[in-house]
Design an enzyme around this catalytic site. Structure first.
Site, short mmCIF file in Angstrom:
data_model
loop_
_atom_site.label_atom_id
_atom_site.label_comp_id
_atom_site.label_asym_id
_atom_site.label_seq_id
_atom_site.Cartn_x
_atom_site.Cartn_y
_atom_site.Cartn_z
N LYS A 11 -6.42 28.34 -8.56
CA LYS A 11 -7.80 28.39 -7.38
C LYS A 11 -8.50 27.51 -7.89
O LYS A 11 -9.21 27.09 -6.92
CB LYS A 11 -7.90 29.87 -7.90
CG LYS A 11 -7.15 30.99 -7.67
CD LYS A 11 -7.73 32.43 -7.95
CE LYS A 11 -6.87 33.30 -6.97
NZ LYS A 11 -5.82 33.91 -7.95
N LYS A 13 -8.08 24.20 -8.44
CA LYS A 13 -7.85 22.95 -7.50
C LYS A 13 -8.15 23.27 -6.14
O LYS A 13 -8.89 22.40 -5.47
CB LYS A 13 -6.31 22.79 -7.79
CG LYS A 13 -6.04 21.71 -8.69
CD LYS A 13 -4.81 21.13 -8.58
CE LYS A 13 -4.17 20.97 -9.73
NZ LYS A 13 -2.80 20.70 -9.90
N ASP A 71 -0.39 15.08 -8.74
CA ASP A 71 0.16 15.44 -9.96
C ASP A 71 -0.71 14.71 -11.05
O ASP A 71 -1.40 13.53 -10.84
CB ASP A 71 1.44 14.58 -9.98
CG ASP A 71 2.39 15.00 -11.26
OD1 ASP A 71 2.36 16.21 -11.69
OD2 ASP A 71 3.00 13.97 -12.03
N SER A 72 -1.09 15.27 -12.08
CA SER A 72 -2.15 14.78 -13.04
C SER A 72 -1.63 15.06 -14.33
O SER A 72 -1.11 15.80 -14.65
CB SER A 72 -3.62 15.27 -12.73
OG SER A 72 -3.54 16.65 -12.66
N ARG A 181 -9.74 13.53 -10.77
CA ARG A 181 -9.60 14.29 -9.66
C ARG A 181 -10.53 14.06 -8.60
O ARG A 181 -10.42 13.81 -7.33
CB ARG A 181 -9.48 15.88 -9.72
CG ARG A 181 -8.89 16.53 -8.40
CD ARG A 181 -8.37 18.16 -8.81
NE ARG A 181 -7.11 18.13 -9.65
CZ ARG A 181 -6.93 18.46 -10.98
NH1 ARG A 181 -8.24 18.87 -11.39
NH2 ARG A 181 -5.95 18.31 -11.40
#
EC number: 3.6.1.66
Length: 197
Positions: A11, A13, A71-72, A181
């Protein structure tokens, strides 16, 4: 482009991505909104970018709509860039972040080099087009203790020298200016803004 499906059920993100893309008039939907479930996709890539592309293209092929995936994770230089792409699965998926964070603190305690970074790779897969990728990094170092309640994951041990605090002490406003991000999203935003002209 009027809609983008984000291959996540996170949520936080979704909120972050929606806030940025609504300025361009793009509606953001979660994978669950469209498919009704979150597919289990095997991430077989060796880099953050490869894994983001695998997720985005797999979902896009299932729903035939523009799909964004990311992807992090955290790279710690003194630990050969571990946990890296295995950040969420590091020490086992059911291991709490308190345990993972303490392990990393202990592992670098006597090392001179405590530099680390968060990395975020985003991939935008659009039917009949080449997949686009965007990368953002957030440079800092491993703190000597767990500190802060904001954020999640490795945030409480990631110290950001310019603000003299961990990522888990930073406000959302501070974080959105410098985080991995935020930088990847900014690159995505710039691309989409240009494409909308």
């Amino acid at each position: 482009m009027k809609e983008i499906v984000v291959a996540t059920t996170n949520k936080g993100k979704l909120k972050e991505i929606s806030a940025m893309l609504e300025k361009l008039g793009i509606e953001v939907k979660s994978i669950k909104d469209v498919l009704g479930y979150n597919p289990d996709i095997e991430e077989t890539g060796t880099t953050f970018t490869e894994n983001a592309v695998i997720k985005a293209e797999t979902v896009m092929n299932m729903i035939h709509m523009p799909t964004l995936a990311d992807d992090s994770g955290l790279e710690v230089d003194a630990l050969d860039k571990q946990p890296g792409i295995y950040s969420s699965r590091f020490m086992g998926e059911d291991t709490s972040y308190d345990i993972k964070n303490q392990w990393i603190i202990d592992a670098v305690k006597d090392k001179e080099d405590k530099t680390a970074r968060f990395v975020c790779a985003m991939a935008l897969a659009i039917p009949d087009e080449e997949t686009k990728t965007f990368l953002g990094t957030f440079e800092g170092e491993i703190n000597d203790c767990i500190d802060g309640e904001n954020g999640f994951g490795y945030d409480p041990i990631f110290y950001y020298p310019p603000l003299k605090k961990t990522s888990a002490v930073m406000t959302m406003e501070e974080k959105n200016k410098v985080s991995h991000r935020a930088k990847a999203l900014k690159a995505l935003y710039d691309y989409l803004e240009e494409a909308h002209k």
